[in-house]
Design an enzyme around this catalytic site. Structure first.
Site, PDB file in Angstrom:
ATOM      1  N   SER A 169       0.839  -1.194   0.000  1.00  0.00           N
ATOM      2  CA  SER A 169       0.000   0.000   0.000  1.00  0.00           C
ATOM      3  C   SER A 169       0.879   1.251   0.000  1.00  0.00           C
ATOM      4  O   SER A 169       1.713   1.414  -0.887  1.00  0.00           O
ATOM      5  CB  SER A 169      -0.964  -0.049   1.190  1.00  0.00           C
ATOM      6  OG  SER A 169      -1.953   0.936   1.084  1.00  0.00           O
ATOM      7  N   ASP A 266      -9.738  -2.526  -6.303  1.00  0.00           N
ATOM      8  CA  ASP A 266      -8.773  -1.731  -5.547  1.00  0.00           C
ATOM      9  C   ASP A 266      -8.632  -0.371  -6.209  1.00  0.00           C
ATOM     10  O   ASP A 266      -8.450  -0.275  -7.434  1.00  0.00           O
ATOM     11  CB  ASP A 266      -7.415  -2.451  -5.521  1.00  0.00           C
ATOM     12  CG  ASP A 266      -6.438  -1.855  -4.518  1.00  0.00           C
ATOM     13  OD1 ASP A 266      -6.400  -0.618  -4.372  1.00  0.00           O
ATOM     14  OD2 ASP A 266      -5.694  -2.631  -3.894  1.00  0.00           O
ATOM     15  N   HIS A 296      -8.640  -3.855  -1.640  1.00  0.00           N
ATOM     16  CA  HIS A 296      -7.354  -3.396  -1.106  1.00  0.00           C
ATOM     17  C   HIS A 296      -7.058  -4.083   0.222  1.00  0.00           C
ATOM     18  O   HIS A 296      -7.826  -4.011   1.164  1.00  0.00           O
ATOM     19  CB  HIS A 296      -7.374  -1.880  -0.915  1.00  0.00           C
ATOM     20  CG  HIS A 296      -6.034  -1.310  -0.588  1.00  0.00           C
ATOM     21  ND1 HIS A 296      -4.991  -1.306  -1.481  1.00  0.00           N
ATOM     22  CD2 HIS A 296      -5.547  -0.738   0.556  1.00  0.00           C
ATOM     23  CE1 HIS A 296      -3.922  -0.750  -0.922  1.00  0.00           C
ATOM     24  NE2 HIS A 296      -4.242  -0.403   0.313  1.00  0.00           N
TER      25      HIS A 296
END
Length: 327
Positions: A169, A266, A296
């Site tokens: 991330s 995502d 995500h």
């Protein structure tokens, strides 16, 4: 003129129930006013020393090392497989957390599995968080920690010729930016970059960046909050570095081989696909996995699901190949 909301693919049915549980702690839409509450929630679920030791298979220590010139020192968490002697591979980790939360223990579990399986030393950096410490503090801290790790490789038992960088991330974006800095500043040399659902682009113009509003995880609002915390009024404007937002980098030549993955549900999907494509177009090496129905962070919140198992297996197989390890 109104712009229609981009179509979002369906979530994989096996991992969909995890979304309901996750939203009880961290909602899909995080506004700037909620940063403090998110930090409190994260801090209330710390990764304990016992969890780091993984039933005695990992030994760890915390070090304080010099940060960037003129900046405070930074903390490094150094994790070694128990009983391993000699020089082994190293994996440098930049943690996730949207640029505004998390610490050097965040999302570390998969890397500790690699440490045990491949007898590698994992070094995880504690970088300064936005908005209190805006750009370029986080990326410069990450680079300073990498430089220290490489310079002290002998002391750490790391083979400097077998050093990877990895992040998830926001940490994936920082890993990509750190790899760009290492290329442009003449080192340290990296043999690979593992970019797991990386946060790469502050401009938020792609269909996937605009398809989630109050849905899944890390939606448009959360992404806006994270990038604004880091960049302030510069978000989306012309004065943002390609090291900070790697999707803006115009030259992707000369980078270490990359592994990138992302789910179809995502916010980062399109920018990840584009980044891999541009690495190929620049003559580089990249493996890209786009997981159907993955939201995500799905591997962390639904680790037992078939989709998560497949994703983790693909990551591990790539690390194995980069390190030259047999099955």
């Amino acid at each position: 003129m109104t712009t229609s909301k981009p179509v979002c693919p369906p979530v994989d049915p096996e991992i969909a129930p995890a979304l309901r549980l996750l939203s009880e702690g961290v909602p899909p839409s995080i506004t700037p006013e909620m940063i403090g509450a998110v930090r409190e929630y994260t801090a209330a679920q710390p990764v304990t020393d016992e969890a780091l030791r993984r039933n005695g298979t990992i030994e760890f220590e915390e070090r304080t090392v010099p940060g960037p010139a003129g900046a405070p020192d930074i903390g490094l968490l150094i994790c070694r497989p128990a009983g391993v002697v000699g020089t082994v591979a190293g994996i440098y980790h930049t943690h996730g957390g949207g640029m505004f939360t998390g610490d050097n223990r965040t999302l570390l579990s998969p890397l500790l599995e690699w440490a045990v399986e491949f007898k590698a030393v994992v070094v995880s950096v504690e970088y300064r968080l936005a908005p209190e410490h805006p750009d370029p503090a986080p990326i410069e801290d990450c680079y300073a920690g990498l430089v220290w790790t490489a310079e002290h490789a002998d002391e750490l038992g790391i083979d400097p010729a077998r050093l990877l960088i990895a992040g998830t991330s926001a940490g994936g974006g920082l890993a990509a930016g750190t790899a760009l800095l290492a290329r442009d500043r003449g080192g340290p040399e990296l043999i690979g970059q593992i970019l797991m659902c990386p946060m790469l682009d502050d401009r938020m113009r792609t269909p996937s960046s605009r398809m989630l509003h109050g849905e899944a995880t890390w939606d448009f609002t959360s992404n806006q909050t994270g990038w604004t915390a880091l960049l302030g009024d510069r978000r989306g404007g012309p004065d943002v570095s390609g090291y900070t937002a790697p999707a803006r980098a115009t030259d992707l030549t000369g980078l270490p081989p990359a592994f990138l993955d992302v789910g179809t549900v995502d916010t980062f999907r399109d920018e990840v696909v584009d980044y891999a494509t541009r690495i190929w177009q620049a003559g580089g090496t990249a493996e890209l996995n786009v997981w159907p129905g993955g939201f995500h962070g799905f591997t962390a919140v639904a680790p037992a699901a078939a989709l998560s198992q497949a994703a983790e297996s693909a990551r591990t197989d790539w690390v194995r190949r980069q390190l030259g390890e047999g099955k």
